[in-house]
Scaffold this motif. Structure first.
Motif, mmCIF file in Angstrom:
data_model
loop_
_atom_site.group_PDB
_atom_site.id
_atom_site.type_symbol
_atom_site.label_atom_id
_atom_site.label_comp_id
_atom_site.label_asym_id
_atom_site.label_seq_id
_atom_site.Cartn_x
_atom_site.Cartn_y
_atom_site.Cartn_z
ATOM 1 N N THR A 44 0.851 -1.177 0.000
ATOM 2 C CA THR A 44 0.000 0.000 0.000
ATOM 3 C C THR A 44 0.894 1.236 0.000
ATOM 4 O OG1 THR A 44 -0.104 -0.032 2.401
ATOM 5 C CG2 THR A 44 -1.861 -1.181 1.220
ATOM 6 N N PRO A 45 0.429 2.307 -0.614
ATOM 7 C CA PRO A 45 1.278 3.499 -0.700
ATOM 8 C C PRO A 45 1.715 4.028 0.658
ATOM 9 C CG PRO A 45 -0.643 3.722 -2.114
ATOM 10 C CD PRO A 45 -0.817 2.457 -1.312
ATOM 11 N N GLY A 46 0.869 3.924 1.670
ATOM 12 C CA GLY A 46 1.208 4.432 2.988
ATOM 13 C C GLY A 46 2.261 3.602 3.695
ATOM 14 N N SER A 47 2.348 2.315 3.382
ATOM 15 C CA SER A 47 3.281 1.473 4.117
ATOM 16 C C SER A 47 4.736 1.847 3.831
ATOM 17 C CB SER A 47 3.037 0.004 3.808
ATOM 18 O OG SER A 47 3.349 -0.285 2.468
ATOM 19 N N ALA A 48 5.048 2.266 2.617
ATOM 20 C CA ALA A 48 6.413 2.695 2.309
ATOM 21 C C ALA A 48 6.747 3.971 3.084
ATOM 22 C CB ALA A 48 6.579 2.922 0.812
ATOM 23 N N ALA A 49 5.787 4.873 3.156
ATOM 24 C CA ALA A 49 6.008 6.106 3.908
ATOM 25 C C ALA A 49 6.139 5.815 5.399
ATOM 26 C CB ALA A 49 4.859 7.081 3.654
ATOM 27 N N GLU A 50 5.325 4.894 5.884
ATOM 28 C CA GLU A 50 5.414 4.527 7.299
ATOM 29 C C GLU A 50 6.746 3.855 7.615
ATOM 30 O OE1 GLU A 50 2.029 2.268 8.576
ATOM 31 O OE2 GLU A 50 0.622 3.784 7.869
ATOM 32 N N GLN A 51 7.225 3.060 6.688
ATOM 33 C CA GLN A 51 8.518 2.406 6.890
ATOM 34 C C GLN A 51 9.641 3.435 6.925
ATOM 35 O OE1 GLN A 51 9.439 -0.588 4.014
ATOM 36 N NE2 GLN A 51 11.354 -1.148 4.999
ATOM 37 N N THR A 52 9.595 4.404 6.027
ATOM 38 C CA THR A 52 10.598 5.468 6.021
ATOM 39 C C THR A 52 10.536 6.268 7.315
ATOM 40 O OG1 THR A 52 10.418 5.645 3.618
ATOM 41 C CG2 THR A 52 11.412 7.510 4.759
ATOM 42 N N LEU A 53 9.329 6.546 7.759
ATOM 43 C CA LEU A 53 9.164 7.284 9.004
ATOM 44 C C LEU A 53 9.730 6.486 10.182
ATOM 45 C CD1 LEU A 53 7.964 9.847 10.276
ATOM 46 C CD2 LEU A 53 5.826 8.582 10.551
ATOM 47 N N GLU A 55 12.086 4.271 10.070
ATOM 48 C CA GLU A 55 13.547 4.274 9.960
ATOM 49 C C GLU A 55 14.130 5.578 10.494
ATOM 50 O OE1 GLU A 55 14.280 3.476 5.836
ATOM 51 O OE2 GLU A 55 13.685 1.375 6.016
ATOM 52 N N ARG A 56 13.478 6.693 10.174
ATOM 53 C CA ARG A 56 13.955 7.989 10.682
ATOM 54 C C ARG A 56 13.873 8.037 12.207
ATOM 55 N NH1 ARG A 56 11.317 13.024 8.296
ATOM 56 N NH2 ARG A 56 12.981 13.936 9.533
ATOM 57 N N PHE A 57 12.800 7.484 12.754
ATOM 58 C CA PHE A 57 12.651 7.436 14.207
ATOM 59 C C PHE A 57 13.735 6.549 14.823
ATOM 60 C CE2 PHE A 57 10.532 5.429 17.968
ATOM 61 C CZ PHE A 57 10.566 6.552 18.791
ATOM 62 N N ALA A 58 14.000 5.419 14.210
ATOM 63 C CA ALA A 58 15.016 4.493 14.725
ATOM 64 C C ALA A 58 16.411 5.116 14.688
ATOM 65 C CB ALA A 58 14.998 3.195 13.921
ATOM 66 N N ASN A 68 4.861 10.062 16.200
ATOM 67 C CA ASN A 68 3.438 9.750 16.387
ATOM 68 C C ASN A 68 2.541 10.708 15.611
ATOM 69 O OD1 ASN A 68 3.801 7.463 18.000
ATOM 70 N ND2 ASN A 68 4.039 8.707 19.845
ATOM 71 N N ASN A 69 2.891 12.000 15.604
ATOM 72 C CA ASN A 69 2.097 12.979 14.851
ATOM 73 C C ASN A 69 2.124 12.674 13.348
ATOM 74 O OD1 ASN A 69 1.368 14.395 17.133
ATOM 75 N ND2 ASN A 69 3.037 15.888 16.947
ATOM 76 N N ARG A 70 3.307 12.422 12.836
ATOM 77 C CA ARG A 70 3.418 12.143 11.400
ATOM 78 C C ARG A 70 2.751 10.820 11.036
ATOM 79 N NH1 ARG A 70 8.281 14.860 8.566
ATOM 80 N NH2 ARG A 70 8.641 16.646 9.917
ATOM 81 N N LEU A 71 2.869 9.830 11.894
ATOM 82 C CA LEU A 71 2.236 8.543 11.645
ATOM 83 C C LEU A 71 0.712 8.689 11.618
ATOM 84 C CD1 LEU A 71 2.701 5.514 11.197
ATOM 85 C CD2 LEU A 71 2.600 5.233 13.671
ATOM 86 N N ALA A 72 0.182 9.458 12.535
ATOM 87 C CA ALA A 72 -1.267 9.698 12.565
ATOM 88 C C ALA A 72 -1.708 10.425 11.299
ATOM 89 C CB ALA A 72 -1.638 10.510 13.807
ATOM 90 N N THR A 73 -0.904 11.381 10.857
ATOM 91 C CA THR A 73 -1.222 12.106 9.623
ATOM 92 C C THR A 73 -1.207 11.171 8.418
ATOM 93 O OG1 THR A 73 -0.269 14.130 10.529
ATOM 94 C CG2 THR A 73 -0.538 14.030 8.141
ATOM 95 N N LEU A 74 -0.195 10.313 8.348
ATOM 96 C CA LEU A 74 -0.117 9.367 7.233
ATOM 97 C C LEU A 74 -1.320 8.435 7.197
ATOM 98 C CD1 LEU A 74 3.629 8.270 7.211
ATOM 99 C CD2 LEU A 74 2.411 9.495 5.420
ATOM 100 N N ARG A 75 -1.718 7.964 8.345
ATOM 101 C CA ARG A 75 -2.826 7.013 8.403
ATOM 102 C C ARG A 75 -4.179 7.683 8.205
ATOM 103 N NH1 ARG A 75 -0.595 2.952 13.137
ATOM 104 N NH2 ARG A 75 0.986 2.010 11.800
ATOM 105 N N ALA A 76 -4.277 8.975 8.481
ATOM 106 C CA ALA A 76 -5.541 9.692 8.328
ATOM 107 C C ALA A 76 -5.742 10.221 6.918
ATOM 108 C CB ALA A 76 -5.602 10.848 9.322
ATOM 109 N N THR A 77 -4.667 10.468 6.200
ATOM 110 C CA THR A 77 -4.764 11.041 4.865
ATOM 111 C C THR A 77 -4.833 9.921 3.834
ATOM 112 O OG1 THR A 77 -3.386 12.869 5.606
ATOM 113 C CG2 THR A 77 -3.696 12.640 3.246
#
Length: 84
Positions: A44-53, A55-58, A68-77
């Protein structure tokens, strides 16, 4: 003599048709496996973005609150309706 010629032509056509059938079968099997692999690898398009996010957190590039804010935004949009 005519029977021998007819037999030779028939045998030649038999082998040609057999080879064509085997090649067609192998090609259809190869392309069927290939398309299954492509379907499995699609994400899904969001999963690549979530994975990148993630990785940045890690790596420590962003803190937990920003993650958490960016993850919520990704999942809501919905995909394809990203804000510019």
């Amino acid at each position: 003599m005519m029977n021998n010629a007819w037999l030779a032509v028939t045998m030649f056509l038999f082998w040609i048709l057999l080879i064509v059938a085997i090649v067609a079968l192998l090609r259809s099997m190869f392309f069927a496996e290939r398309s299954k692999g492509e379907q499995r690898s699609e994400a899904t398009p969001g999963s690549a973005a979530e994975q990148t996010l993630a990785e940045r957190f890690a790596r420590g590039d962003i803190d937990e609150e920003e993650y958490n804010n960016r993850l919520a935004t990704l999942r809501a949009t919905p995909a394809g309706r990203r804000k510019p």
